[in-house]
Design a protein around this motif. Structure first.
Motif, PDB file in Angstrom:
ATOM      1  N   ASN A   7       8.796   9.382 -35.819  1.00 20.69           N
ATOM      2  CA  ASN A   7       9.606   9.587 -34.619  1.00 20.69           C
ATOM      3  C   ASN A   7       9.388   8.506 -33.560  1.00 20.69           C
ATOM      4  N   SER A   8       8.206   7.901 -33.522  1.00 20.30           N
ATOM      5  CA  SER A   8       7.908   6.981 -32.433  1.00 20.30           C
ATOM      6  C   SER A   8       8.851   5.782 -32.366  1.00 20.30           C
ATOM      7  N   PRO A   9       9.240   5.153 -33.481  1.00 23.81           N
ATOM      8  CA  PRO A   9      10.218   4.052 -33.350  1.00 23.81           C
ATOM      9  C   PRO A   9      11.536   4.512 -32.747  1.00 23.81           C
ATOM     10  N   ASN A  10      12.003   5.714 -33.152  1.00 19.25           N
ATOM     11  CA  ASN A  10      13.248   6.225 -32.579  1.00 19.25           C
ATOM     12  C   ASN A  10      13.094   6.479 -31.082  1.00 19.25           C
ATOM     13  N   ALA A  11      11.919   7.002 -30.694  1.00 20.60           N
ATOM     14  CA  ALA A  11      11.671   7.257 -29.277  1.00 20.60           C
ATOM     15  C   ALA A  11      11.663   5.948 -28.495  1.00 20.60           C
ATOM     16  N   ALA A  12      11.062   4.919 -29.080  1.00 23.32           N
ATOM     17  CA  ALA A  12      11.021   3.619 -28.408  1.00 23.32           C
ATOM     18  C   ALA A  12      12.426   3.046 -28.252  1.00 23.32           C
ATOM     19  N   ARG A  13      13.247   3.211 -29.298  1.00 28.76           N
ATOM     20  CA  ARG A  13      14.621   2.713 -29.218  1.00 28.76           C
ATOM     21  C   ARG A  13      15.417   3.476 -28.164  1.00 28.76           C
ATOM     22  N   ARG A  14      15.195   4.803 -28.109  1.00 36.33           N
ATOM     23  CA  ARG A  14      15.901   5.595 -27.087  1.00 36.33           C
ATOM     24  C   ARG A  14      15.463   5.174 -25.694  1.00 36.33           C
TER      25      ARG A  14
END
Length: 206
Positions: A7-14
């Motif tokens: 989830n962390s890459p998606n959170a960073a992108r968001r």
């Protein structure tokens, strides 16, 4: 653990997408409504985020606008572009000052830059950030180009480079800020020629 890593890459992108949306909203809004009517609420509504999201990253609308200006004015690698060095100092400075004139006359940048100039004059923290992140690095690039000209024998060895930078770029910024006259490529050329030629009559043989 596995779920968090996924989830962390998606959170960073968001997070990055939200920051860019906020900065774009601030940059667009200040041109539409002016700085006096620009608000955190308006930026949040335009960006589609909550006010607290903005306050988590920036303490004021001035700091939001500063980051927005940096995002739209920096090079693709996030760093200001180096000054041209063709070996012809006068031609290079005229090229740079003409580009500065074009930027100062660009309606997209005029209102944000004037708003920032006003805020920097009244906000010591923003002034410090401006000096550290934009003005300081730009001055170093300008001094580096002039220092190269010194090494090439095109400028005096004992020249105060800080004063030289102010003499070359200061007139443009002053005329733009005070609206004291037309800001044209021809004026930029005249500033460069006057700064490089000096103000005193030349003595024979010099």
């Amino acid at each position: 653990m596995t779920t968090q890593r996924k989830n962390s890459p998606n959170a960073a992108r968001r997070s990055d997408a939200s920051r860019r949306a906020i900065l774009t909203a601030a940059f667009d809004l200040v041109q539409e409504v002016g700085y006096a009517k620009l608000s955190i609420e308006g930026i949040a509504a335009r960006a589609g985020v909550g006010k607290q999201t903005i306050y988590r990253w920036w303490p004021s609308k001035g700091t939001v606008l500063f980051d927005a200006f940096l995002m739209f004015s920096e090079g693709p690698d996030g760093e200001p572009a180096a000054l041209p060095d063709t070996g012809d100092l006068e031609a290079d400075l005229k090229t740079v000052l003409r580009a500065t004139v074009a930027e100062l006359n660009d309606p997209r940048y005029d209102e944000p830059m004037r708003a920032l100039a006003t805020e920097i004059a009244h906000d010591p923290e923003l002034a410090a950030a401006y000096a550290e992140r934009l003005d300081g690095p730009m001055k170093e690039l300008k001094k580096r180009r002039l220092r190269g000209a010194q090494r090439a024998g095109q400028l005096a060895e004992d020249l105060d480079l800080d004063v030289a930078v102010e003499m070359v770029w200061g007139p443009l910024l002053n005329r733009w800020l005070q609206r004291s006259g037309p800001l044209t490529p021809e004026y930029a050329d005249s500033v460069v020629a006057t700064a490089l030629n000096g103000l005193r009559p030349r003595r024979p043989g010099h």
